[in-house]
Design a protein around this motif. Sequence first.
Motif: not given
Length: 235
Positions: A187-191
């Motif tokens: 999730v962090t990587d997408i943001i």
Amino acid sequence: MATTALAGGIENMTEAERAAFQKEVRAYLVAHPEVLVEAMDALQAQQQAQQADADKQIVADNQAALLQDANSWVGGNPNGDITVVEFMDYRCGYCRKAFNEVEELVKADGNIRFVVKEFPILGEESVVSSRFAIAVRQLHGDEAYKKAHDALITLRGQPDQANLEKLAGDLGLDPAAIFEAMKSDAVTDIIKANHAMADKLQISGTPTFVVGDQVIRGYMPLDAMQQLVADERAG
């Protein structure tokens, strides 16, 4: 005297000639302030043209990441002839204002491919909302994401644990699993990737739309968006 001195170049003026010339220029501008307005308008037009040219190049250089990113939800007509990309933040008042109008644009047109870029920039509540939406998509797919997205953009209260638990329950989803997924690096990587793309496009606010090779920074009413799409189709 100033006019004669100017013929020889400002750099060749004496101090007295330069002072006289500056006095004449000031007097002229005071008498004709519309000249300043014209100059500012010309400068603004030049800057806008330069920004538009820069936007076209950046969009061209990042077509795949903008239009074909597997981590971004795609709605509307997946095979549409026009793609509209929105960088949005759930806590942004103008994103909320644009929500129904974008929905109407996509639904009424029928041939628009709509891509959502989660771009939380307005604080921790924005980040929590985006993490929730992305986690829902990763666990339950596009249909569940769309329902979560719509609920979050219209949420009256705060995206705290109680409200998010209720939202998950209303969608028939397990909140505990979603909360756990929200913590993941995926999730962090997408943001992070969306923020990196926004930096490339010089996007600092929401909503921002990419239509064709144009970047539109800020809210647009429905009729303006419809005209933009029509102009893009016309080429």
